[in-house]
Design a protein around this motif. Structure first.
Motif, PDB file in Angstrom:
ATOM      1  N   LYS A 249      40.932 -19.184   5.322  1.00  0.00           N
ATOM      2  CA  LYS A 249      40.731 -18.970   3.890  1.00  0.00           C
ATOM      3  C   LYS A 249      40.024 -20.191   3.324  1.00  0.00           C
ATOM      4  CE  LYS A 249      43.611 -16.410   1.737  1.00  0.00           C
ATOM      5  NZ  LYS A 249      44.784 -15.789   1.080  1.00  0.00           N
ATOM      6  N   THR A 250      38.915 -19.959   2.633  1.00  0.00           N
ATOM      7  CA  THR A 250      38.151 -21.067   2.056  1.00  0.00           C
ATOM      8  C   THR A 250      38.577 -21.303   0.609  1.00  0.00           C
ATOM      9  OG1 THR A 250      36.379 -19.536   1.436  1.00  0.00           O
ATOM     10  CG2 THR A 250      36.156 -20.662   3.538  1.00  0.00           C
TER      11      THR A 250
ATOM     12  N   GLY B 207      36.875 -19.483  12.302  1.00  0.00           N
ATOM     13  CA  GLY B 207      37.355 -20.515  11.390  1.00  0.00           C
ATOM     14  C   GLY B 207      37.542 -21.858  12.063  1.00  0.00           C
TER      15      GLY B 207
ATOM     16  N   SER C 212      40.594 -13.334   5.565  1.00  0.00           N
ATOM     17  CA  SER C 212      40.904 -14.752   5.361  1.00  0.00           C
ATOM     18  C   SER C 212      42.405 -14.961   5.492  1.00  0.00           C
ATOM     19  CB  SER C 212      40.441 -15.188   3.974  1.00  0.00           C
ATOM     20  OG  SER C 212      39.041 -15.019   3.840  1.00  0.00           O
TER      21      SER C 212
ATOM     22  N   MET D  15      32.523 -22.752   6.867  1.00  0.00           N
ATOM     23  CA  MET D  15      32.907 -24.007   6.206  1.00  0.00           C
ATOM     24  C   MET D  15      33.556 -25.004   7.169  1.00  0.00           C
ATOM     25  SD  MET D  15      32.034 -23.558   3.010  1.00  0.00           S
ATOM     26  CE  MET D  15      33.000 -24.747   2.076  1.00  0.00           C
TER      27      MET D  15
ATOM     28  N   ALA E  16      34.149 -21.236  -2.966  1.00  0.00           N
ATOM     29  CA  ALA E  16      33.344 -21.642  -1.815  1.00  0.00           C
ATOM     30  C   ALA E  16      32.796 -20.414  -1.110  1.00  0.00           C
ATOM     31  CB  ALA E  16      34.193 -22.468  -0.847  1.00  0.00           C
TER      32      ALA E  16
ATOM     33  N   ASP F 192      39.945 -15.169  10.020  1.00  0.00           N
ATOM     34  CA  ASP F 192      39.156 -16.350   9.662  1.00  0.00           C
ATOM     35  C   ASP F 192      39.982 -17.218   8.723  1.00  0.00           C
ATOM     36  OD1 ASP F 192      37.039 -18.104   9.426  1.00  0.00           O
ATOM     37  OD2 ASP F 192      35.656 -16.657   8.542  1.00  0.00           O
TER      38      ASP F 192
ATOM     39  N   LEU G 295      36.496 -24.757   8.471  1.00  0.00           N
ATOM     40  CA  LEU G 295      37.940 -24.822   8.246  1.00  0.00           C
ATOM     41  C   LEU G 295      38.665 -23.929   9.242  1.00  0.00           C
ATOM     42  CD1 LEU G 295      37.887 -24.430   4.355  1.00  0.00           C
ATOM     43  CD2 LEU G 295      38.047 -26.569   5.655  1.00  0.00           C
TER      44      LEU G 295
END
Length: 214
Positions: free
Chosen positions: A134-135, A166, A109, A144, A139, A132, A146
């Motif tokens: 970071k959520t 992402g 992330s 997501m 979550a 990817d 993002l």
């Protein structure tokens, strides 16, 4: 620029699988994480895998999974790679790579340059790093929609092969590839009409956009 390999993650139906194959994606992702709306059981993954017949690579996505789940999934779905999407250490990645004898992808992330720098620790332990977004805390770890600041990984020259995930969707993936030089791109929610529901037209559009960037 060579054409980036494409992974369509979160495949859970035969129709979505066939759409990914028709669009010439290189990989599908099968999610073995019960909290995800895209989750499949080993038995469901086995049924999907039977339809693959060598036409596309099968990557299993796991979040801090135990050896029992990993073993069941690898055996049932005949996975071609493991994607670790939790807090798995380089030691854990190396252990799984040795145990199952298939490539290990480690998702990291990313929000800062320090997050990107963590990839170096996986040299020799993983085969590919997937950067990817970071959520938010609490979550799900992916899917997501993002994205993150792609300049953080622009033409990254680390010790491993790498891919980008992402928030990628048909409208931005070509730009993402041009900005970063990513040789693999991974999408899930970006080709859905609702969480966990793959849209065949969006899968086709995403793959066409990737090829337009090369």
């Amino acid at each position: 620029m060579p054409t980036a390999a494409i992974k369509i993650c979160g495949i859970s139906t035969g129709d979505a699988l066939e759409a990914a194959i028709r669009a010439r994606a290189a990989y599908i992702g099968l999610v073995f994480f019960a909290k995800s709306p895209r989750a499949v059981s080993p038995a469901e993954a086995a049924r999907l895998s039977e339809r693959v017949a060598g036409r596309i690579g099968r990557v299993g996505l796991f979040v801090d999974a135990d050896d029992a789940l990993l073993g069941d999934a690898v055996g049932a779905a005949k996975l071609d790679a493991l994607q670790l999407h939790g807090s798995e250490t380089p030691e854990r990645a190396a252990q799984l790579r040795a145990r199952f004898g298939i490539p290990v992808w480690k998702a990291l992330s990313v929000a800062t340059a320090a997050d990107v720098a963590r990839a170096d620790a996986y040299a020799g332990a993983a085969d590919l790093i997937l950067f990817d977004a970071k959520t938010p805390k609490g979550a799900l770890p992916g899917g997501m929609g993002l994205s993150f600041d792609w300049s953080l990984v622009a033409n990254w020259k680390g010790p491993l092969a790498w891919g980008l995930a992402g928030g990628l969707e048909p409208g931005n993936v070509a730009e993402a590839i041009r900005l970063t030089g990513a040789l693999l791109v991974d999408t899930s929610s970006g080709v859905e009409s609702a969480p966990g529901v793959k849209d065949e037209a969006r899968i086709a559009a995403f793959c066409a956009a990737v090829r337009s960037a090369s």
